[in-house]
Scaffold this motif. Structure first.
Motif, PDB file in Angstrom:
ATOM      1  N   LEU A   1       4.072   0.793  -8.380  1.00 57.92           N
ATOM      2  CA  LEU A   1       3.164   0.358  -7.322  1.00 57.92           C
ATOM      3  C   LEU A   1       1.714   0.515  -7.769  1.00 57.92           C
ATOM      4  O   LEU A   1       0.907  -0.416  -7.646  1.00 57.92           O
ATOM      5  CB  LEU A   1       3.420   1.155  -6.041  1.00 57.92           C
ATOM      6  N   MET A   2       1.357   1.672  -8.284  1.00 59.87           N
ATOM      7  CA  MET A   2      -0.015   1.879  -8.744  1.00 59.87           C
ATOM      8  C   MET A   2      -0.354   0.951  -9.903  1.00 59.87           C
ATOM      9  O   MET A   2      -1.479   0.436  -9.994  1.00 59.87           O
ATOM     10  CB  MET A   2      -0.217   3.339  -9.145  1.00 59.87           C
ATOM     11  N   GLU A   3       0.602   0.690 -10.775  1.00 61.55           N
ATOM     12  CA  GLU A   3       0.333  -0.186 -11.914  1.00 61.55           C
ATOM     13  C   GLU A   3      -0.011  -1.599 -11.453  1.00 61.55           C
ATOM     14  O   GLU A   3      -0.834  -2.281 -12.078  1.00 61.55           O
ATOM     15  CB  GLU A   3       1.539  -0.213 -12.856  1.00 61.55           C
TER      16      GLU A   3
ATOM     17  N   TYR B   1       0.856  -1.185   0.000  1.00 61.84           N
ATOM     18  CA  TYR B   1       0.000   0.000   0.000  1.00 61.84           C
ATOM     19  C   TYR B   1       0.892   1.234   0.000  1.00 61.84           C
ATOM     20  O   TYR B   1       1.871   1.305   0.747  1.00 61.84           O
ATOM     21  CB  TYR B   1      -0.888   0.038   1.245  1.00 61.84           C
ATOM     22  N   GLY B   2       0.538   2.197  -0.821  1.00 58.62           N
ATOM     23  CA  GLY B   2       1.269   3.456  -0.783  1.00 58.62           C
ATOM     24  C   GLY B   2       0.937   4.225   0.482  1.00 58.62           C
ATOM     25  O   GLY B   2      -0.159   4.105   1.032  1.00 58.62           O
ATOM     26  N   MET B   3       1.897   5.013   0.951  1.00 57.62           N
ATOM     27  CA  MET B   3       1.721   5.768   2.188  1.00 57.62           C
ATOM     28  C   MET B   3       2.164   7.213   1.969  1.00 57.62           C
ATOM     29  O   MET B   3       3.344   7.488   1.769  1.00 57.62           O
ATOM     30  CB  MET B   3       2.536   5.122   3.319  1.00 57.62           C
ATOM     31  N   ARG B   4       1.187   8.120   2.000  1.00 59.76           N
ATOM     32  CA  ARG B   4       1.494   9.542   1.829  1.00 59.76           C
ATOM     33  C   ARG B   4       2.416  10.039   2.934  1.00 59.76           C
ATOM     34  O   ARG B   4       3.181  10.991   2.758  1.00 59.76           O
ATOM     35  CB  ARG B   4       0.186  10.343   1.820  1.00 59.76           C
ATOM     36  N   SER B   5       2.371   9.373   4.089  1.00 58.79           N
ATOM     37  CA  SER B   5       3.184   9.791   5.228  1.00 58.79           C
ATOM     38  C   SER B   5       4.680   9.758   4.915  1.00 58.79           C
ATOM     39  O   SER B   5       5.452  10.544   5.481  1.00 58.79           O
ATOM     40  CB  SER B   5       2.891   8.901   6.437  1.00 58.79           C
TER      41      SER B   5
ATOM     42  N   ALA C   1       6.522   1.387  -1.028  1.00 53.79           N
ATOM     43  CA  ALA C   1       5.342   1.900  -0.322  1.00 53.79           C
ATOM     44  C   ALA C   1       5.092   3.385  -0.535  1.00 53.79           C
ATOM     45  O   ALA C   1       4.483   4.028   0.310  1.00 53.79           O
ATOM     46  CB  ALA C   1       5.478   1.612   1.171  1.00 53.79           C
ATOM     47  N   CYS C   2       5.528   3.923  -1.658  1.00 49.22           N
ATOM     48  CA  CYS C   2       5.256   5.329  -1.945  1.00 49.22           C
ATOM     49  C   CYS C   2       4.409   5.409  -3.208  1.00 49.22           C
ATOM     50  O   CYS C   2       4.774   4.848  -4.249  1.00 49.22           O
ATOM     51  CB  CYS C   2       6.555   6.113  -2.125  1.00 49.22           C
TER      52      CYS C   2
END
Length: 366
Positions: A356-358, A157-161, A349-350
């Motif tokens: 990651l999105m793909e 999962y990507g993490m905006r943090s 995880a970014c």
């Protein structure tokens, strides 16, 4: 592309809200089916909801009614956290879209009893894709549900943090972050857990800290992150145990904004995590990204961090926790130097990583 995400939205932070924001920024239509918001609309449902004995049945009925009113032209339906209530909703969810993606979060599988694991088996059997963010959880899934293995994918999962940690480090030193949080400028900072649930095993942590020699305790400041859930009684229980043990501590009880959460990761020298189960908590990834050392339960599936070269010390008892804390050290100021493994966490995880999105879009497209 049009996606329906089914989840308990209030408990899905930060993963699902960040994911939804990123998908929408890329032109994907995303709707949420929130199992935490039954909100009975019909009079008889509102009446039944007042009675404890009828509430569970009414909740299922209301959610089915709400789901049946939703569109049925989604490209994919993605269930995040496989709650047992989906046993009553699965047929309706399946007809909402072309593909069903089931995302295991960890405790939905690791803490499931036999009846709940039977529900999981049914969901996994009907899913086109099954995701987990941890290779060790994948191995356990394979052992429990060997027939599902061909459909399982490792999906972070990507993490905006992570981007916010970078932003804070560009504008202030670790000393300035300590000052912003009111943290001791000189002591070794030990962050104990990341929420106020009993699964974090705070009492075992307190037992270990209480056993430390006075000179070691004097060099360390212990921070208990108890910002959620809103369980005042348990927070008071933790505070009382700390007071009784004569431990100087800082307890963070109130919700923090994302920038201050990231500052907490930056000021932490050591993170103590002995919760009963975990897959790959976002809080732990944030701590590592900010360069913190980990003292963790031997049973937790963190081998991937060890392979990256992160500082991970495994413990099993209060005595072993005390031994690990006795040799804890300050970390370098992350505004000046960062560990080499930070790049690997960023890539995995970014959301800024297109790869990651793909992976997620590929799961939805088929």
């Amino acid at each position: 592309m049009k996606i329906l995400i089914a989840t308990g939205y209030s408990g899905s932070w930060p993963y699902v809200p960040d994911m939804v924001e990123e998908l929408r920024s890329r032109g994907v239509t995303v709707d949420i089916f929130d199992i935490d918001e039954p909100r009975p609309a019909r009079f008889l449902d509102r009446l039944a909801f007042r009675f404890t004995g009828l509430r569970a049945r009414t909740t299922r009925s209301v959610l089915r009614h709400k789901l049946d009113a939703m569109a049925s032209d989604y490209d994919a339906v993605n269930i995040h956290f496989l709650h047992p209530i989906y046993a009553d909703l699965l047929d309706s969810l399946k007809v909402r879209g072309r593909r069903l993606v089931a995302s295991i979060w960890g405790s939905d599988f690791l803490r499931a009893n036999d009846a709940q694991r039977a529900v999981l088996r049914d969901i996994l059997a009907q899913a086109h894709v099954i995701t987990t963010n941890n290779p060790e959880i994948r191995q356990q899934l394979q052992a429990a549900y060997p027939e599902a293995e061909p459909k399982v994918r490792i999906m972070s999962y990507g993490m905006r943090s992570l981007s916010v940690i970078d932003q804070v480090l560009r504008k202030e030193t670790q000393a300035q972050s300590r000052a912003a949080l009111g943290v001791d400028p000189d002591k070794i900072i030990v962050v104990c857990g990341y929420n106020a649930t009993r699964a974090q095993q705070h009492m075992t942590m307190i037992q270990a800290i209480a056993a430390l020699p006075p000179d070691v305790k004097a060099r360390q400041q212990f921070i208990v992150q108890a910002t959620y859930p809103d369980d005042a009684a348990y927070k008071d229980e933790i505070a009382a145990a700390l007071d009784k043990a004569g431990i100087a501590y800082l307890m963070l009880r109130e919700n923090m904004d994302l920038e201050d959460i990231c500052r907490l990761r930056i000021v932490s020298d050591v993170t103590l995590n002995i919760q009963t189960t975990d897959s790959l908590a976002g809080s732990i990834q944030e701590h590592l990204y900010a360069g913190s050392a980990l003292i963790v339960g031997r049973w937790l599936p963190y081998e991937m961090f060890e392979k990256m070269g992160a500082s991970v010390q495994r413990v099993e008892t209060a005595a072993q926790i005390a031994e690990a804390l006795a040799v804890a050290r300050r970390k370098p100021d992350p505004s000046v130097t960062r560990p080499d493994y930070v790049r690997q966490i960023h890539e995995a995880a970014c959301w800024g990583s297109d790869s990651l999105m793909e992976k997620w879009l590929s799961a939805y497209r088929g």
